[in-house]
Design an enzyme around this catalytic site. Structure first.
Site, PDB file in Angstrom:
ATOM      1  N   ASN A  53       0.886  -1.164   0.000  1.00 24.81           N
ATOM      2  CA  ASN A  53       0.000   0.000   0.000  1.00 24.81           C
ATOM      3  C   ASN A  53       0.922   1.212   0.000  1.00 24.81           C
ATOM      4  O   ASN A  53       1.463   1.576   1.033  1.00 24.81           O
ATOM      5  CB  ASN A  53      -0.896  -0.037   1.245  1.00 24.81           C
ATOM      6  N   TRP A  54       1.084   1.795  -1.169  1.00 19.99           N
ATOM      7  CA  TRP A  54       2.071   2.882  -1.302  1.00 19.99           C
ATOM      8  C   TRP A  54       1.592   4.184  -0.657  1.00 19.99           C
ATOM      9  O   TRP A  54       2.360   5.108  -0.471  1.00 19.99           O
ATOM     10  CB  TRP A  54       2.404   3.116  -2.786  1.00 19.99           C
ATOM     11  N   LYS A  55       0.309   4.270  -0.371  1.00 20.09           N
ATOM     12  CA  LYS A  55      -0.286   5.489   0.215  1.00 20.09           C
ATOM     13  C   LYS A  55       0.038   6.718  -0.646  1.00 20.09           C
ATOM     14  O   LYS A  55       0.134   6.583  -1.866  1.00 20.09           O
ATOM     15  CB  LYS A  55       0.173   5.656   1.667  1.00 20.09           C
ATOM     16  N   HIS A  78      -9.757   1.410   4.287  1.00 20.62           N
ATOM     17  CA  HIS A  78      -8.533   1.604   5.076  1.00 20.62           C
ATOM     18  C   HIS A  78      -8.817   2.585   6.214  1.00 20.62           C
ATOM     19  O   HIS A  78      -9.586   3.534   6.044  1.00 20.62           O
ATOM     20  CB  HIS A  78      -7.406   2.135   4.177  1.00 20.62           C
ATOM     21  N   GLU A 137      -7.176   4.964   7.330  1.00 16.17           N
ATOM     22  CA  GLU A 137      -6.895   6.374   7.006  1.00 16.17           C
ATOM     23  C   GLU A 137      -8.062   6.997   6.249  1.00 16.17           C
ATOM     24  O   GLU A 137      -8.379   8.176   6.431  1.00 16.17           O
ATOM     25  CB  GLU A 137      -5.578   6.454   6.202  1.00 16.17           C
ATOM     26  N   GLU A 162      -6.044  -4.783  10.080  1.00 11.06           N
ATOM     27  CA  GLU A 162      -5.014  -3.796  10.377  1.00 11.06           C
ATOM     28  C   GLU A 162      -5.340  -3.064  11.674  1.00 11.06           C
ATOM     29  O   GLU A 162      -6.121  -2.091  11.657  1.00 11.06           O
ATOM     30  CB  GLU A 162      -4.918  -2.775   9.231  1.00 11.06           C
ATOM     31  N   GLY A 179       2.047   2.150  10.785  1.00  9.23           N
ATOM     32  CA  GLY A 179       3.041   3.210  10.681  1.00  9.23           C
ATOM     33  C   GLY A 179       3.696   3.573  12.006  1.00  9.23           C
ATOM     34  O   GLY A 179       4.372   4.592  12.114  1.00  9.23           O
ATOM     35  N   SER A 227       2.857  -2.280  10.286  1.00  7.92           N
ATOM     36  CA  SER A 227       4.293  -2.400  10.564  1.00  7.92           C
ATOM     37  C   SER A 227       4.845  -3.799  10.254  1.00  7.92           C
ATOM     38  O   SER A 227       5.760  -4.266  10.931  1.00  7.92           O
ATOM     39  CB  SER A 227       4.607  -1.993  12.007  1.00  7.92           C
ATOM     40  N   GLY A 277       2.684  -1.097   4.246  1.00  2.79           N
ATOM     41  CA  GLY A 277       2.846   0.315   3.936  1.00  2.79           C
ATOM     42  C   GLY A 277       4.302   0.681   3.776  1.00  2.79           C
ATOM     43  O   GLY A 277       4.902   0.494   2.713  1.00  2.79           O
ATOM     44  N   GLY A 278       4.907   1.181   4.838  1.00  2.00           N
ATOM     45  CA  GLY A 278       6.276   1.695   4.786  1.00  2.00           C
ATOM     46  C   GLY A 278       7.285   0.760   4.136  1.00  2.00           C
ATOM     47  O   GLY A 278       8.086   1.176   3.286  1.00  2.00           O
TER      48      GLY A 278
HETATM   49  P1  PGA Z   1       2.469   0.185   7.621  1.00  2.00           P
HETATM   50  O1  PGA Z   1       1.064   0.443   6.891  1.00  2.00           O
HETATM   51  O2  PGA Z   1       3.006  -1.115   7.069  1.00  2.00           O
HETATM   52  O3  PGA Z   1       3.313   1.354   7.241  1.00  2.00           O
HETATM   53  O4  PGA Z   1       2.205   0.088   9.077  1.00  2.00           O
HETATM   54  C1  PGA Z   1       0.175  -0.598   6.627  1.00  2.00           C
HETATM   55  C2  PGA Z   1      -1.099  -0.055   6.035  1.00  2.00           C
HETATM   56  O5  PGA Z   1      -1.573   1.003   6.488  1.00  2.00           O
HETATM   57  O6  PGA Z   1      -1.675  -0.660   5.108  1.00  2.00           O
END
Ligand code: PGA
Length: 249
Positions: free
Chosen positions: A10-12, A95, A97, A167, A173, A213, A234-235
């Site tokens: 998930n590149w956000k 998601h 967010e 999640e 994050g 994470s 994500g990251g």
């Molecule tokens: P993260 O994000 O791996 O940076 O914690 C995961 C996500 O929000 O899909």
């Protein structure tokens, strides 16, 4: 039943189009693993260049967001047919967010899941609890309710194609990963909710990811658990480390 693992990035809101193409080149030889589905969910503006950059590879294309109407006066939005024509296969829905920052509720999320299926896109439906709910001990009820709302009027055949991403918001994050046992506990519970809503065959078919994470050092343990069928990352999806997650064993 052996479910095929699905490792999705998930590149956000990271990566300009040129950076996206560069990242695809960096990851190209690192993400080869015929045993798993590898997906890049990318910002809308990166979809066309990334589709080109992953041609001929094992990587599948995903998007991060869309709106439920096909076309019309919806300034700033992008539709499922637009994504489909550009080669998108997977779509992240719900998601945390988008729920927390952009105010998306379960009614809209349910409409998005139904629209995605109708348009031939495979949803990656996210769910998960806040730290307060985790501490209060009511997280399982919360997640079960999210799943029931978000899958209202979704058929068993559709759910068999669905990916659910568990999640925990407190792990996204933050560098604080749920332990493999904590993640397994909830993923198993989600499968039980699906069995209750549909049937055992549907519950056995649905793929459930963990996200929050996940990285090169904790992926193998998380992915060894019976009910964890992949990761939404994500990251760590923006770095060569993503290749280590894809090749976790
Ligand atoms: P993260 O994000 O791996 O940076 O914690 C995961 C996500 O929000 O899909």
């Amino acid at each position: 039943m052996a479910r095929r693992k699905i490792i999705a990035g998930n590149w956000k809101m990271n990566m300009t189009p040129s950076q996206a193409v560069e990242l695809c080149a960096t990851l190209k030889d690192l993400v080869v693993n015929d045993a798993v589905d590898v997906v890049y969910c990318v910002p809308a503006i990166d979809i066309v260049p990334v589709a080109e950059a992953i041609k001929g590879t094992n990587v599948k294309l995903g998007a991060e967001n869309f709106y439920i109407e096909d076309k019309g006066a919806f300034t700033g939005e992008i539709s499922a047919p637009m994504l489909k024509e550009a080669g998108v296969e997977y779509i992240i829905i719900g998601h945390s967010e988008r729920r927390d920052i952009f105010g998306e509720n379960d009614i809209l999320i349910n409409a998005k899941v139904k629209k995605a299926f109708a348009a031939g896109l495979k949803p990656i439906l996210c769910c998960g609890e806040s730290l307060a709910l985790r501490k209060a001990g009511t997280y399982k009820e919360w997640i079960a309710r999210q799943i029931k709302w978000d899958l209202t009027d979704v058929t068993a055949d559709q759910v068999k194609e669905l990916v659910i991403a568990y999640e925990p918001i407190w792990a996204i994050g933050t560098g604080e990963t749920a332990t493999a046992d904590q993640a397994q506990e909830v993923c198993k519970m989600i499968r039980e909710v699906i069995a209750e809503m549909y049937d055992v065959a549907t519950a056995e078919a649905v793929r459930i990811q963990y996200g929050g994470s996940m990285n090169a050092s904790n992926a193998a343990e998380l992915l060894s658990k019976d009910d964890i069928d992949g990761g939404l990352i994500g990251g760590a999806a923006l770095k060569p480390d993503f290749g280590k997650i894809v090749n976790y064993k």
